[in-house]
Design a protein around this motif. Structure first.
Motif, mmCIF file in Angstrom:
data_model
loop_
_atom_site.group_PDB
_atom_site.id
_atom_site.type_symbol
_atom_site.label_atom_id
_atom_site.label_comp_id
_atom_site.label_asym_id
_atom_site.label_seq_id
_atom_site.Cartn_x
_atom_site.Cartn_y
_atom_site.Cartn_z
ATOM 1 N N GLN A 110 27.279 32.280 47.394
ATOM 2 C CA GLN A 110 28.639 32.235 46.714
ATOM 3 C C GLN A 110 28.424 33.199 45.378
ATOM 4 N N GLN A 111 27.543 33.043 44.521
ATOM 5 C CA GLN A 111 27.384 33.960 43.347
ATOM 6 C C GLN A 111 27.163 35.508 43.924
ATOM 7 N N SER A 112 26.394 35.527 45.188
ATOM 8 C CA SER A 112 26.421 37.093 45.493
ATOM 9 C C SER A 112 27.667 37.611 45.863
ATOM 10 N N ALA A 113 28.589 36.757 46.737
ATOM 11 C CA ALA A 113 29.836 37.068 47.176
ATOM 12 C C ALA A 113 30.721 37.346 45.932
ATOM 13 N N ALA A 114 30.743 36.380 44.909
ATOM 14 C CA ALA A 114 31.407 36.670 43.643
ATOM 15 C C ALA A 114 31.132 37.765 42.902
ATOM 16 N N ASP A 115 29.859 38.257 42.590
ATOM 17 C CA ASP A 115 29.348 39.386 42.350
ATOM 18 C C ASP A 115 29.807 40.637 43.015
ATOM 19 N N GLU A 116 29.738 40.746 44.424
ATOM 20 C CA GLU A 116 30.195 41.812 45.271
ATOM 21 C C GLU A 116 31.669 41.933 45.069
ATOM 22 N N ALA A 117 32.302 40.794 45.044
ATOM 23 C CA ALA A 117 33.832 41.080 44.970
ATOM 24 C C ALA A 117 34.146 41.524 43.578
ATOM 25 N N ALA A 118 33.403 41.152 42.722
ATOM 26 C CA ALA A 118 33.789 41.859 41.239
ATOM 27 C C ALA A 118 33.237 43.218 40.913
ATOM 28 N N ALA A 119 32.283 43.608 41.749
ATOM 29 C CA ALA A 119 31.813 45.043 41.785
ATOM 30 C C ALA A 119 32.937 45.742 42.745
ATOM 31 N N LYS A 120 33.568 45.108 43.707
ATOM 32 C CA LYS A 120 34.318 45.944 44.519
ATOM 33 C C LYS A 120 35.646 45.985 43.804
ATOM 34 N N ALA A 121 36.090 45.117 43.029
ATOM 35 C CA ALA A 121 37.451 45.116 42.337
ATOM 36 C C ALA A 121 37.197 46.252 41.036
ATOM 37 N N ALA A 122 35.923 46.127 40.498
ATOM 38 C CA ALA A 122 35.761 47.039 39.629
ATOM 39 C C ALA A 122 35.762 48.570 39.993
ATOM 40 N N ALA A 123 35.128 48.774 41.272
ATOM 41 C CA ALA A 123 35.322 50.057 41.927
ATOM 42 C C ALA A 123 36.595 50.504 42.197
ATOM 43 N N GLN A 124 37.396 49.537 42.685
ATOM 44 C CA GLN A 124 38.904 49.761 43.329
ATOM 45 C C GLN A 124 39.672 50.263 41.667
ATOM 46 N N ALA A 125 39.352 49.428 40.565
ATOM 47 C CA ALA A 125 40.118 49.623 39.395
ATOM 48 C C ALA A 125 39.579 51.132 38.923
ATOM 49 N N GLN A 126 38.371 51.418 38.962
ATOM 50 C CA GLN A 126 38.062 52.828 38.511
ATOM 51 C C GLN A 126 38.683 53.841 39.689
ATOM 52 N N ALA A 127 38.601 53.535 40.781
ATOM 53 C CA ALA A 127 39.132 54.670 41.802
ATOM 54 C C ALA A 127 40.622 54.798 41.362
#
Length: 274
Positions: free
Chosen positions: A81-98
């Motif tokens: 669950q923590q890994s999934a949360a970290d991955e989702a957070a990283a994805k959201a950050a990447a999308q925001a940066q994009a």
């Protein structure tokens, strides 16, 4: 007679209650192990029973093992669950940066487009100004009435051929059919027969002066028409009072006969090399 109990060891109690207690203890331990709470009961549970049974004999070790497996599963699930949360957070950050980068690129593209449009507008306006200036200069320039010709009879020459006794204009050498041009910009005020001048054209120039073109073999303009420097207005000839084909050219201060001025000085004052 009084009864007395026989001396010796006390009779051992039945094992049934102990078995019940032991079974209850095992059930409680198994329950605690299933919930992962086994540490607090481990020490007393490992003690031997009165019957000499060990932890291994009672199955407590198996309960502890099961509890450990459940704890590992819970930890693994939490890690997932923590890994999934970290991955989702990283994805959201990447999308925001994009999105931020896309917005930056769009703003830069807009800035470049506006700069290009401004430059194009400035260049267009500069070309328009240059064209207007060139046209203004062209309209304000003067040319010879016959390209490459020369004066064959000068201004105010004396002769009985002229009613005034002197030449009121100049003659440009030209054979019949040579193109005759307006010397500058103006409006045609006369186009037709002019008596001794034969077929003639009179133009009111933009500066208020007048020019006359006589002895034409044909006329190519009409009264009220505007003309520009170098525009063809007719063809030279020998109509009217002449001894041969040529162009009679006059410069006047008014459309009336007798207001003539020196045609050569007039053309030179307007930049014509003659």
């Amino acid at each position: 007679m009084a009864f007395t109990r026989a001396t010796g060891k006390h009779r051992r109690p039945s094992r049934a209650p102990r078995a019940v207690r032991s079974g209850a203890n095992l059930a409680g331990i198994a329950t605690l192990a299933a919930t992962g709470v086994v540490a607090g009961l481990a020490a007393p549970a490992l003690a031997a029973t009165d019957d000499g049974l060990t932890v291994e004999d009672t199955g407590l070790r198996q309960a502890v093992a099961i509890g450990g497996e459940l704890a590992d599963q819970v930890a693994a699930q939490a890690q997932t669950q923590q890994s999934a949360a970290d991955e989702a957070a990283a994805k959201a950050a990447a999308q925001a940066q994009a999105r931020k980068e896309a917005a930056r690129q769009a703003a830069e593209a807009k800035r470049k487009a506006e700069a290009a449009a401004k430059k194009a507008k400035q260049e267009r306006e500069a070309k328009e100004r240059a064209a207007r200036e060139a046209e203004r200069k062209r309209l304000n320039t003067f040319v010879l009435p016959i390209t490459g010709s020369y004066v064959s009879t000068s201004y105010q020459s004396s002769s009985g051929l002229w009613s005034s006794g002197s030449h009121t204009g100049v003659d440009f050498h030209a054979s019949t059919g040579t193109p005759v041009h307006s010397v500058g910009s103006g409006t045609v005020v006369e186009a037709g027969w002019g008596g001794a001048y034969g077929n003639n054209v009179v133009i009111k120039m933009n500066d208020g002066t007048y020019t006359q073109y006589g002895h034409l073999s044909s006329i190519g303009v009409s009264v009220g028409q505007t003309v520009t420097p170098g525009q063809q207005i007719g063809l030279s000839g020998d109509t009217g009072n002449v001894t041969g084909p040529h162009l009679h050219f006059e410069a006047r201060t008014s459309p009336d006969y007798g207001s003539d001025i020196d045609p050569v000085a007039y053309l030179r004052s307007h930049g014509v090399n003659i």
